[in-house]
Design an enzyme around this catalytic site. Structure first.
Site, PDB file in Angstrom:
ATOM      1  N   LYS A   1       0.840  -1.207   0.000  1.00 39.56           N
ATOM      2  CA  LYS A   1       0.000   0.000   0.000  1.00 39.56           C
ATOM      3  C   LYS A   1       0.876   1.259   0.000  1.00 39.56           C
ATOM      4  O   LYS A   1       0.655   2.165  -0.789  1.00 39.56           O
ATOM      5  CB  LYS A   1      -0.925   0.030   1.233  1.00 39.56           C
ATOM      6  CG  LYS A   1      -1.867  -1.153   1.329  1.00 39.56           C
ATOM      7  CD  LYS A   1      -2.776  -1.054   2.540  1.00 39.56           C
ATOM      8  CE  LYS A   1      -2.037  -1.102   3.868  1.00 39.56           C
ATOM      9  NZ  LYS A   1      -1.328  -2.386   4.121  1.00 39.56           N
TER      10      LYS A   1
ATOM     11  N   ARG B   1      -9.322   1.205   9.003  1.00 34.73           N
ATOM     12  CA  ARG B   1      -8.871  -0.138   9.310  1.00 34.73           C
ATOM     13  C   ARG B   1      -9.986  -0.974   9.924  1.00 34.73           C
ATOM     14  O   ARG B   1      -9.777  -2.129  10.257  1.00 34.73           O
ATOM     15  CB  ARG B   1      -7.726  -0.057  10.331  1.00 34.73           C
ATOM     16  CG  ARG B   1      -6.342   0.170   9.680  1.00 34.73           C
ATOM     17  CD  ARG B   1      -5.541  -0.982   9.782  1.00 34.73           C
ATOM     18  NE  ARG B   1      -4.153  -1.141  10.009  1.00 34.73           N
ATOM     19  CZ  ARG B   1      -3.086  -0.482   9.619  1.00 34.73           C
ATOM     20  NH1 ARG B   1      -3.183   0.633   9.005  1.00 34.73           N
ATOM     21  NH2 ARG B   1      -1.894  -0.928   9.870  1.00 34.73           N
TER      22      ARG B   1
ATOM     23  N   ARG C   1      -0.660  -8.911  13.528  1.00 26.46           N
ATOM     24  CA  ARG C   1      -1.208  -7.876  12.633  1.00 26.46           C
ATOM     25  C   ARG C   1      -2.065  -8.506  11.538  1.00 26.46           C
ATOM     26  O   ARG C   1      -3.061  -7.935  11.113  1.00 26.46           O
ATOM     27  CB  ARG C   1      -0.073  -7.038  12.038  1.00 26.46           C
ATOM     28  CG  ARG C   1       0.530  -6.088  13.079  1.00 26.46           C
ATOM     29  CD  ARG C   1       1.901  -5.582  12.683  1.00 26.46           C
ATOM     30  NE  ARG C   1       1.883  -4.801  11.488  1.00 26.46           N
ATOM     31  CZ  ARG C   1       2.918  -4.693  10.642  1.00 26.46           C
ATOM     32  NH1 ARG C   1       4.050  -5.342  10.889  1.00 26.46           N
ATOM     33  NH2 ARG C   1       2.812  -3.934   9.574  1.00 26.46           N
TER      34      ARG C   1
HETATM   35  P1  ADP Z   1       2.215  -1.866   3.235  1.00 27.11           P
HETATM   36  O1  ADP Z   1       2.236  -0.356   3.172  1.00 27.11           O
HETATM   37  O2  ADP Z   1       1.003  -2.447   2.553  1.00 27.11           O
HETATM   38  O3  ADP Z   1       2.412  -2.417   4.606  1.00 27.11           O
HETATM   39  P2  ADP Z   1       4.794  -1.640   1.866  1.00 27.11           P
HETATM   40  O4  ADP Z   1       4.476  -0.740   0.711  1.00 27.11           O
HETATM   41  O5  ADP Z   1       5.542  -1.071   3.003  1.00 27.11           O
HETATM   42  O6  ADP Z   1       3.444  -2.392   2.367  1.00 27.11           O
HETATM   43  O7  ADP Z   1       5.579  -2.906   1.263  1.00 27.11           O
HETATM   44  C1  ADP Z   1       6.082  -3.938   2.114  1.00 27.11           C
HETATM   45  C2  ADP Z   1       7.467  -4.390   1.616  1.00 27.11           C
HETATM   46  O8  ADP Z   1       7.310  -5.069   0.373  1.00 27.11           O
HETATM   47  C3  ADP Z   1       8.454  -3.242   1.369  1.00 27.11           C
HETATM   48  O9  ADP Z   1       9.740  -3.667   1.778  1.00 27.11           O
HETATM   49  C4  ADP Z   1       8.402  -3.026  -0.134  1.00 27.11           C
HETATM   50  O10 ADP Z   1       9.659  -2.582  -0.647  1.00 27.11           O
HETATM   51  C5  ADP Z   1       8.087  -4.423  -0.649  1.00 27.11           C
HETATM   52  N1  ADP Z   1       7.244  -4.443  -1.848  1.00 27.11           N
HETATM   53  C6  ADP Z   1       6.234  -3.602  -2.168  1.00 27.11           C
HETATM   54  N2  ADP Z   1       5.673  -3.950  -3.354  1.00 27.11           N
HETATM   55  C7  ADP Z   1       6.367  -5.052  -3.788  1.00 27.11           C
HETATM   56  C8  ADP Z   1       6.280  -5.888  -4.958  1.00 27.11           C
HETATM   57  N3  ADP Z   1       5.363  -5.673  -5.914  1.00 27.11           N
HETATM   58  N4  ADP Z   1       7.140  -6.930  -5.043  1.00 27.11           N
HETATM   59  C9  ADP Z   1       8.055  -7.159  -4.072  1.00 27.11           C
HETATM   60  N5  ADP Z   1       8.197  -6.407  -2.972  1.00 27.11           N
HETATM   61  C10 ADP Z   1       7.364  -5.364  -2.819  1.00 27.11           C
HETATM   62  P1  AMP Z   2       1.063   0.652   9.210  1.00 27.21           P
HETATM   63  O1  AMP Z   2       2.235   1.563   9.001  1.00 27.21           O
HETATM   64  O2  AMP Z   2      -0.120   1.034   8.345  1.00 27.21           O
HETATM   65  O3  AMP Z   2       1.442  -0.804   9.057  1.00 27.21           O
HETATM   66  O4  AMP Z   2       0.556   0.858  10.709  1.00 27.21           O
HETATM   67  C1  AMP Z   2       1.415   0.568  11.795  1.00 27.21           C
HETATM   68  C2  AMP Z   2       0.616   0.561  13.090  1.00 27.21           C
HETATM   69  O5  AMP Z   2       0.058   1.858  13.331  1.00 27.21           O
HETATM   70  C3  AMP Z   2      -0.582  -0.389  13.118  1.00 27.21           C
HETATM   71  O6  AMP Z   2      -0.209  -1.729  13.442  1.00 27.21           O
HETATM   72  C4  AMP Z   2      -1.448   0.268  14.208  1.00 27.21           C
HETATM   73  O7  AMP Z   2      -0.946   0.002  15.511  1.00 27.21           O
HETATM   74  C5  AMP Z   2      -1.236   1.758  13.921  1.00 27.21           C
HETATM   75  N1  AMP Z   2      -2.233   2.233  12.939  1.00 27.21           N
HETATM   76  C6  AMP Z   2      -2.003   2.673  11.674  1.00 27.21           C
HETATM   77  N2  AMP Z   2      -3.148   3.029  11.078  1.00 27.21           N
HETATM   78  C7  AMP Z   2      -4.145   2.792  11.972  1.00 27.21           C
HETATM   79  C8  AMP Z   2      -5.559   2.930  11.949  1.00 27.21           C
HETATM   80  N3  AMP Z   2      -6.210   3.374  10.855  1.00 27.21           N
HETATM   81  N4  AMP Z   2      -6.251   2.588  13.073  1.00 27.21           N
HETATM   82  C9  AMP Z   2      -5.631   2.154  14.166  1.00 27.21           C
HETATM   83  N5  AMP Z   2      -4.311   1.971  14.251  1.00 27.21           N
HETATM   84  C10 AMP Z   2      -3.556   2.290  13.164  1.00 27.21           C
END
Ligand code: ADP
Ligand code: AMP
Length: 216
Positions: free
Chosen positions: A13, A88, A171
């Protein structure tokens, strides 16, 4: 474009929101990034959020909703935004509808990123995030040119504590129980578009763009 990205932790995301927001010249609003900035800044909000984040639980809705309301009122969000990590749960989705109603706005699209749990665990275990600009790298799938240094801004990369295996497992449970119901919530509203989030970052971006175009 006013859109929400929904999907399990590690779906990509943040990665996609950053690319799309920059192409569309609208802000990416990541509640996780805002909470982390408050935790490192030692603010009252950060103090309230930290214990929940460390466990992988959701920060209480009142705190989160108020934070999003303030953020979406800011000038740069008037022309559109991409929400990453909010809402969420269904109560947050209802709160978001209310916030947007009050601003005279409405969501155009909710983009669901679909990816299986095995891939999510691989992505999260190698995730490295920049302390300065929040850009994410992956040690294997998107390694920085210089180890530990963000390609985007030269900042320091760190591994999130909540990316440890047992917190990731929790999570994922929280996602299944509380967040996944949003998929049918937004399908009922007629604004859900879903894409497969496997393949390269560029491939996913192309799918995301054509899905969002269908709602523009
Ligand atoms: P989210 O915001 O949904 O938690 P992230 O954007 O932080 O996910 O992505 C999680 C990890 O996966 C990061 O280390 C990112 O570099 C990697 N990643 C994101 N998209 C891809 C993809 N299409 N293929 C492989 N790795 C990816
Ligand atoms: P994220 O960076 O989106 O993976 O979020 C990291 C952590 O922040 C989550 O595991 C929650 O503890 C908190 N958090 C982020 N967004 C929300 C939300 N919309 N509602 C509640 N907690 C959140």
């Amino acid at each position: 474009m006013r859109a929400v990205l929904v999907g399990p932790p590690g779906a990509g995301k943040g990665t996609q929101a950053q690319i799309l927001a920059s192409e569309l010249s609208i802000p990416k609003v990541s509640t996780g990034d805002i909470f982390r900035a408050n935790v490192s800044g030692g603010t009252e909000l950060g103090k309230q959020a930290k214990a929940y984040m460390d466990r992988g639980d959701l920060v209480p809705d009142e705190v989160t909703n108020a934070m999003v309301r303030d953020r979406l009122k800011e000038q740069d969000a008037k022309q559109g935004f991409l929400l990453d990590g909010f809402p969420r749960n269904v109560a947050q989705a209802e709160a978001l509808n209310k916030i947007l109603d009050d601003l005279g706005e409405r969501l155009d699209a909710v983009l669901e990123l679909k990816v299986d749990e095995e891939e999510v665990v691989r992505r999260l275990s190698g995730r490295r995030q920049c302390r300065n600009c929040n850009h994410v790298h992956h040690v294997e799938f998107d390694p920085p040119r210089s180890e530990g240094v963000c390609d985007n801004c030269g900042g320091e990369l760190f591994q999130r504590e909540d990316d440890s295996e047992h917190v990731v497992r929790h999570r994922l449970e929280v996602y299944r129980e509380q967040t996944e119901p949003l998929v049918s919530f937004y399908a009922n509203e007629g604004i859900l578009v879903a894409i497969e989030a496997t393949g390269s970052v560029d491939e996913v971006t192309e799918r995301a763009k054509s899905a969002l175009r269908s709602r523009a």
